[in-house]
Design a protein around this motif. Structure first.
Motif, PDB file in Angstrom:
ATOM      1  N   GLY A  40       6.166 -62.002 -65.875  1.00 21.91           N
ATOM      2  CA  GLY A  40       5.070 -62.556 -66.652  1.00 21.91           C
ATOM      3  C   GLY A  40       5.199 -64.029 -67.021  1.00 21.91           C
ATOM      4  O   GLY A  40       4.216 -64.758 -66.945  1.00 21.91           O
ATOM      5  N   PRO A  41       6.397 -64.509 -67.393  1.00 17.18           N
ATOM      6  CA  PRO A  41       6.497 -65.888 -67.883  1.00 17.18           C
ATOM      7  C   PRO A  41       6.083 -66.968 -66.876  1.00 17.18           C
ATOM      8  O   PRO A  41       5.764 -68.079 -67.291  1.00 17.18           O
ATOM      9  CB  PRO A  41       7.983 -66.034 -68.227  1.00 17.18           C
ATOM     10  CG  PRO A  41       8.472 -64.650 -68.481  1.00 17.18           C
ATOM     11  CD  PRO A  41       7.658 -63.766 -67.579  1.00 17.18           C
ATOM     12  N   PRO A  86       2.369 -54.692 -67.107  1.00 23.73           N
ATOM     13  CA  PRO A  86       3.113 -54.423 -68.340  1.00 23.73           C
ATOM     14  C   PRO A  86       2.383 -53.446 -69.256  1.00 23.73           C
ATOM     15  O   PRO A  86       3.033 -52.691 -69.987  1.00 23.73           O
ATOM     16  CB  PRO A  86       3.271 -55.801 -68.997  1.00 23.73           C
ATOM     17  CG  PRO A  86       2.443 -56.748 -68.223  1.00 23.73           C
ATOM     18  CD  PRO A  86       2.167 -56.141 -66.900  1.00 23.73           C
ATOM     19  N   CYS A 128      10.801 -58.980 -65.847  1.00 22.81           N
ATOM     20  CA  CYS A 128       9.341 -59.018 -65.803  1.00 22.81           C
ATOM     21  C   CYS A 128       8.928 -60.452 -65.497  1.00 22.81           C
ATOM     22  O   CYS A 128       9.394 -61.389 -66.134  1.00 22.81           O
ATOM     23  CB  CYS A 128       8.754 -58.563 -67.136  1.00 22.81           C
ATOM     24  SG  CYS A 128       6.950 -58.630 -67.180  1.00 22.81           S
ATOM     25  N   ARG A 170       6.810 -59.781 -78.627  1.00 22.26           N
ATOM     26  CA  ARG A 170       8.033 -60.515 -78.284  1.00 22.26           C
ATOM     27  C   ARG A 170       8.753 -60.950 -79.551  1.00 22.26           C
ATOM     28  O   ARG A 170       8.127 -61.498 -80.443  1.00 22.26           O
ATOM     29  CB  ARG A 170       7.702 -61.759 -77.459  1.00 22.26           C
ATOM     30  CG  ARG A 170       7.568 -61.502 -75.986  1.00 22.26           C
ATOM     31  CD  ARG A 170       6.673 -62.507 -75.333  1.00 22.26           C
ATOM     32  NE  ARG A 170       5.278 -62.245 -75.665  1.00 22.26           N
ATOM     33  CZ  ARG A 170       4.304 -63.090 -75.396  1.00 22.26           C
ATOM     34  NH1 ARG A 170       4.547 -64.235 -74.825  1.00 22.26           N
ATOM     35  NH2 ARG A 170       3.055 -62.791 -75.731  1.00 22.26           N
ATOM     36  N   VAL A 199       0.739 -64.550 -67.549  1.00 20.04           N
ATOM     37  CA  VAL A 199       0.498 -63.138 -67.830  1.00 20.04           C
ATOM     38  C   VAL A 199       1.009 -62.787 -69.228  1.00 20.04           C
ATOM     39  O   VAL A 199       0.404 -61.986 -69.941  1.00 20.04           O
ATOM     40  CB  VAL A 199       1.165 -62.255 -66.745  1.00 20.04           C
ATOM     41  CG1 VAL A 199       1.137 -60.784 -67.139  1.00 20.04           C
ATOM     42  CG2 VAL A 199       0.474 -62.440 -65.406  1.00 20.04           C
ATOM     43  N   CYS A 200       2.114 -63.415 -69.649  1.00 20.40           N
ATOM     44  CA  CYS A 200       2.634 -63.165 -71.001  1.00 20.40           C
ATOM     45  C   CYS A 200       1.554 -63.417 -72.050  1.00 20.40           C
ATOM     46  O   CYS A 200       1.484 -62.721 -73.055  1.00 20.40           O
ATOM     47  CB  CYS A 200       3.848 -64.046 -71.300  1.00 20.40           C
ATOM     48  SG  CYS A 200       5.330 -63.551 -70.425  1.00 20.40           S
ATOM     49  N   CYS A 227      -0.591 -60.484 -72.223  1.00 17.87           N
ATOM     50  CA  CYS A 227       0.117 -59.220 -72.415  1.00 17.87           C
ATOM     51  C   CYS A 227       0.150 -58.867 -73.895  1.00 17.87           C
ATOM     52  O   CYS A 227       0.424 -59.717 -74.744  1.00 17.87           O
ATOM     53  CB  CYS A 227       1.531 -59.350 -71.862  1.00 17.87           C
ATOM     54  SG  CYS A 227       2.552 -57.898 -72.124  1.00 17.87           S
ATOM     55  N   ARG A 247       2.188 -56.838 -75.319  1.00 14.82           N
ATOM     56  CA  ARG A 247       3.511 -56.435 -75.833  1.00 14.82           C
ATOM     57  C   ARG A 247       4.076 -57.483 -76.785  1.00 14.82           C
ATOM     58  O   ARG A 247       3.797 -58.666 -76.667  1.00 14.82           O
ATOM     59  CB  ARG A 247       4.466 -56.191 -74.661  1.00 14.82           C
ATOM     60  CG  ARG A 247       4.135 -54.913 -73.933  1.00 14.82           C
ATOM     61  CD  ARG A 247       5.011 -54.678 -72.733  1.00 14.82           C
ATOM     62  NE  ARG A 247       4.677 -53.396 -72.151  1.00 14.82           N
ATOM     63  CZ  ARG A 247       5.309 -52.266 -72.447  1.00 14.82           C
ATOM     64  NH1 ARG A 247       6.333 -52.287 -73.268  1.00 14.82           N
ATOM     65  NH2 ARG A 247       4.925 -51.129 -71.916  1.00 14.82           N
ATOM     66  N   CYS A 265       8.089 -56.146 -75.538  1.00  9.33           N
ATOM     67  CA  CYS A 265       8.149 -56.909 -74.284  1.00  9.33           C
ATOM     68  C   CYS A 265       9.180 -56.298 -73.331  1.00  9.33           C
ATOM     69  O   CYS A 265      10.303 -55.986 -73.735  1.00  9.33           O
ATOM     70  CB  CYS A 265       8.525 -58.358 -74.611  1.00  9.33           C
ATOM     71  SG  CYS A 265       9.059 -59.301 -73.193  1.00  9.33           S
ATOM     72  N   LEU A 266       8.794 -56.118 -72.088  1.00 10.85           N
ATOM     73  CA  LEU A 266       9.692 -55.484 -71.117  1.00 10.85           C
ATOM     74  C   LEU A 266      10.926 -56.335 -70.860  1.00 10.85           C
ATOM     75  O   LEU A 266      12.033 -55.820 -70.730  1.00 10.85           O
ATOM     76  CB  LEU A 266       8.939 -55.234 -69.807  1.00 10.85           C
ATOM     77  CG  LEU A 266       7.776 -54.241 -69.892  1.00 10.85           C
ATOM     78  CD1 LEU A 266       6.998 -54.239 -68.584  1.00 10.85           C
ATOM     79  CD2 LEU A 266       8.275 -52.845 -70.209  1.00 10.85           C
ATOM     80  N   LEU A 267      10.746 -57.634 -70.792  1.00 10.20           N
ATOM     81  CA  LEU A 267      11.869 -58.531 -70.538  1.00 10.20           C
ATOM     82  C   LEU A 267      12.911 -58.374 -71.641  1.00 10.20           C
ATOM     83  O   LEU A 267      14.115 -58.338 -71.378  1.00 10.20           O
ATOM     84  CB  LEU A 267      11.367 -59.976 -70.449  1.00 10.20           C
ATOM     85  CG  LEU A 267      12.319 -61.043 -69.904  1.00 10.20           C
ATOM     86  CD1 LEU A 267      12.868 -60.661 -68.538  1.00 10.20           C
ATOM     87  CD2 LEU A 267      11.620 -62.397 -69.821  1.00 10.20           C
TER      88      LEU A 267
HETATM   89  S1  SF4 Z   1       7.659 -60.756 -70.051  1.00 11.43           S
HETATM   90 FE1  SF4 Z   1       6.313 -59.148 -69.282  1.00 11.43          FE
HETATM   91  S2  SF4 Z   1       6.278 -57.585 -70.891  1.00 11.43           S
HETATM   92 FE2  SF4 Z   1       7.101 -59.467 -71.806  1.00 11.43          FE
HETATM   93  S3  SF4 Z   1       5.306 -60.474 -72.686  1.00 11.43           S
HETATM   94 FE3  SF4 Z   1       5.566 -61.316 -70.615  1.00 11.43          FE
HETATM   95  S4  SF4 Z   1       4.246 -60.021 -69.314  1.00 11.43           S
HETATM   96 FE4  SF4 Z   1       4.527 -58.920 -71.270  1.00 11.43          FE
END
Ligand code: SF4
Ligand code: SF4
Lengths: 392, 192
Positions: free
Chosen positions: A244-245, A256, A242, A212, A204-205, A208, A210, A234-236
Motif C-alpha cells: 500500500g505505501p 487490505p 503490504c 496505523r 492505497v494506504c 485503506c 485499517r 494495518c497489515l504491515l
Molecule cells: S500498509 Fe496496507 S494495510 Fe496498512 S494502511 Fe497501507 S494499505 Fe492498509
C-alpha cells in the motif's frame, strides 16, 4: 466517415483481463457502443491488421492499448496504432509497467523457452522449439519473434495517458469513458498529456480503512503463517508485507479490506520514480533493528524480494541500464524517447499543437517516467475534435 | 567500456590496458565527505575512479538514486557516519536498513554484491576511507564492466541468427514470404 468518434482496443503481451474488465461495464458498454464507433477490438470482434494498416493516420480518436511489448507483432501494432490514433492510452498494468509478463525479464529467452519446451512437465521427445517461419507443403507459416526483453508501451512509442490497474476497476473505467465522452461533447477538458486517468494521486494506504499506529516491525510473515489476522489493524504492522505505501490509490483498497495485502497492481503513486525503490524505503524504515545481523534476520521474512517489490513494475524499473543499452539489445529499432515532442514517430494529429513542455525528467533523458504527475509547465492535453466539428 | 558510462564522465585513462571502473560514492556532509576532504589535504592518494556525491546525510540516499546510478556506473558505494555519530541521530541506521534490503534486491536482479558496498568513515578517517576506496576499486576491476549492453544481449536466444534483431526478424520473414518458392536450403536456414 462515420460521425461517431472512433475507438480501438488492442491486446499485446496481456492476459485478456483488461478486455474482460471493459466488457464488465455491462449496460454501460451498450452506451460505449452507441457513443463510439468501435473500429478494432480483437478480443470481441473479427479484425484484420490489414484493415488497420489501411486506415488514414490519426483516424482513430482513442486507442486503449493493453499489454507489454514482447515480440515483433506487439511492436508492429504499437507503432501502427500510435500512428493511427489521436490518443493512445496505455491501458492496464501490462502496457504501463510490464506487469506479470514483465517478470520474465529476470530470465533469458533460452530459460523461458526451456521452461515451456524442455522441463520435467513437458512431453517433447523431439525437442521441438518454435521457429519464426516454417514451410510446409509450399506454404510458409509464421509466428512472431520473441524480443529479448519485455518493454512497456511507453518504452516503444509515446503514450498520451495511462490507466493503471491489473485490471483497471470497472468503476474507474466508467469514469474514464465518461470523461472522454464529456471531452467529446466539449463539456470537459482532458488532463495534461502524460497524466494518469481512472485513479487517484495518493497511495492505497490513504484509501485503506485499517488503523496505523506503531512504526516498527519485528518480523515479516506471510499471510498463510498467521493464525488470525486483526480485522482493523494495518497489515504491515502485523508483519504482513503490504505494498500500500507505494501503490497508487483508485481501487478502493480492495485487498487490505479483505485482509489480503496489497500487491501493487495500481502501480506507482504520484511522484514515485521507481516503484520498488519507494517500497524498499518504506519497508526498511519500519524494520525494528539497528544491527546488520538482526536486520538481515528480519528481512529474511520477505521470501521473494523482487516479486514483492516489482511484481508489476519490473519492466519499468530504473535499473535497466538506460535506453541506449536497451535499444542496443533490441538492435537498432529506433525507439522514440517518450514524452519528447521531437520523437521520431509520426506526431499524433490532435487538433491542437502537440505538447512542447518536457515531462518530469529529473533523472536524465533516458529515464522518463510517464505515469508520474508532471511538475512545472504542464503540457496541454490532446484534444478530441467535437463530433461533427469543422474538421470533419 | 560501454557507451553508457560516458554520462558519468570519462573513465580514468586505462593504464596497461587495465579496466578502469567508474564508481559513484555517496558521502555525507558531516563525516565521510570530510574524511575524503582530509585525505585530499593530507595528500593521501585514492583512485580517481571514485566520484563523490555529497549529501547532507547517508539517510538521504533513496534506493532510486542507486538504481539510477547503475545506469552509468560500474559500482556504487554508500558511506556515512558511524552508528551513534549521525548528525541526524539515527538516519544512518535507516540508511543501513535500506542498504541491506536494496542489496538483496539488486542481487536478485543480477547486480553482484561487490558492486554495491558500504562502509563508515568519521571525519578523521581519511586514511581508512582511501584504503576502502582502493579495495573496492580493485574488487570491481576484477569483476569487469557492468556492461548493460552485454547483459541485455545475453537475453537474446542462442537460436537467433546473428544480426536478426526484433525488427529485422520480421523484415526477414516478410522477405522470405515474398521470395519465390524456397529451395531446401531456406528451410534449413529458418529451422536452424
Ligand atoms: S500498509 Fe496496507 S494495510 Fe496498512 S494502511 Fe497501507 S494499505 Fe492498509
Ligand atoms: S489493494 Fe493493491 S493489489 Fe489490491 S486492487 Fe488495490 S492496488 Fe491492486
Amino acid at each position: 466517415m462515420s460521425a461517431k468518434p472512433r475507438l480501438a482496443m488492442y491486446w499485446a503481451a496481456a492476459c485478456g483481463g483488461c478486455d474482460i474488465a471493459v466488457l464488465n461495464l455491462g449496460e454501460a458498454l451498450v452506451e460505449v457502443g452507441s457513443r463510439f464507433d468501435v473500429v478494432f477490438w480483437p478480443a470481441v470482434m473479427d479484425a484484420k491488421y490489414a484493415d488497420v494498416e489501411a486506415m488514414p493516420d490519426a483516424s482513430i480518436d482513442i486507442t486503449l492499448f493493453c499489454g507489454g511489448i514482447r515480440n515483433d507483432e506487439n511492436e508492429h501494432l504499437a507503432h501502427l496504432l500510435r500512428a493511427k490514433s489521436k490518443i493512445l492510452v496505455a491501458f492496464g498494468s501490462c502496457a504501463s509497467e510490464g506487469c506479470i509478463p514483465g517478470l520474465a525479464n529476470l530470465s533469458t529467452l533460452d530459460e523461458i523457452l526451456d521452461a515451456s519446451y524442455a522441463n520435467e512437465t513437458t512431453d517433447n521427445p523431439d525437442g521441438v522449439r518454435p521457429v519464426p517461419a516454417w514451410r510446409e507443403n509450399g506454404v510458409t507459416l509464421r509466428i512472431p519473434t520473441l524480443a529479448p526483453l519485455l518493454r512497456t508501451l511507453d518504452q516503444v512509442v509515446p503514450v498520451d495517458y495511462t490507466v493503471p490497474g491489473c485490471p483497471p476497476e470497472t468503476k474507474r473505467i466508467e469514469d474514464v469513458v465518461e470523461l472522454v465522452g464529456k471531452a467529446l461533447d466539449g463539456t470537459a477538458v482532458l488532463p495534461p498529456r502524460g497524466s494518469v486517468l481512472g485513479a487517484g494521486h495518493s497511495t492505497v494506504c490513504d484509501e485503506c480503512a485499517r488503523e496505523r499506529n506503531v512504526k516498527k516491525i519485528g518480523a515479516f510473515r506471510r499471510v498463510t503463517e498467521i493464525a488470525t489476522i486483526d480485522p482493523t489493524l494495518c497489515l504491515l504492522e502485523q508483519g504482513i508485507p503490504c505494498n500500500g505505501p507505494a501503490t497508487r490509490d483508485g481501487c478502493g483498497a480492495l485487498c487490505p479490506a479483505a485482509a489480503a495485502p496489497c500487491i501493487g497492481c495500481y502501480g506507482p503513486a504520484d511522484g514515485v520514480l521507481d516503484y520498488g525503490a519507494r517500497l524498499m524505503s518504506a519497508f526498511a524504515s519500519v524494520v525494528d533493528a539497528d544491527e546488520p545481523e538482526r536486520i538481515e534476520v528480519i528481512l529474511d521474512g520477505i521470501a521473494d524480494p523482487v516479486g514483492q517489490f516489482y511484481r508489476f513494475s519490473l519492466a519499468s524499473s530504473l535499473l535497466r541500464g538506460g535506453r541506449e543499452a536497451m535499444d542496443q539489445a533490441h538492435r537498432g529499432r529506433a525507439s522514440a524517447p517518450v514524452g519528447s515532442p521531437a520523437a521520431n514517430h509520426p506526431a499524433p494529429r490532435l487538433g491542437r499543437t502537440p505538447p512542447s513542455a518536457p515531462m518530469l525528467d529529473v533523472l536524465g533523458p533516458q529515464d522518463h517516467v510517464p505515469q508520474r504527475a508532471p511538475t512545472g509547465p504542464e503540457p496541454p492535453a490532446p484534444t478530441l475534435e467535437p463530433v461533427g466539428g469543422p474538421a470533419r | 567500456m560501454s557507451a553508457t558510462t560516458a554520462h558519468a564522465g570519462a573513465a580514468p585513462a586505462a593504464k596497461d590496458g587495465r579496466f578502469e571502473p567508474v564508481i559513484l560514492a555517496f558521502t555525507c556532509n558531516w563525516c565521510s565527505y570530510r574524511a575524503a576532504d582530509l585525505a585530499g589535504t593530507a595528500r593521501m592518494k585514492y583512485p580517481p575512479n571514485v566520484r563523490l556525491v555529497r549529501l547532507m546525510c547517508s539517510g538521504r540516499v533513496d534506493p532510486a538514486f542507486v538504481m539510477r546510478a547503475f545506469a552509468d556506473a560500474d559500482a556504487v558505494i554508500l558511506t556515512g557516519c558511524w552508528p551513534a555519530d549521525c548528525h541526524y541521530r539515527i538516519q544512518n541506521v535507516k540508511a543501513l536498513r535500506r542498504f541491506i534490503l536494496l542489496r538483496r534486491v539488486l542481487e536478485s536482479m543480477g547486480i553482484e554484491p561487490q558492486r554495491f558496498q558500504r562502509f563508515y568513515a568519521s571525519a578523521a578517517e581519511g586514511q581508512q576511507l582511501a584504503a576502502e576506496f582502493d579495495r573496492i576499486v580493485e574488487e570491481v576491476r576484477a569483476l569487469g564492466p557492468l556492461d548493460w549492453a552485454g547483459r541485455h544481449a545475453a537475453f537474446v536466444p542462442s537460436a537467433t541468427p546473428p544480426g536478426a534483431g526484433v525488427g529485422e526478424a520480421r523484415a526477414a520473414a516478410e522477405a522470405r514470404a515474398a521470395a519465390p518458392p524456397p529451395a531446401e536450403r531456406e528451410l534449413a536456414e529458418v529451422t536452424a
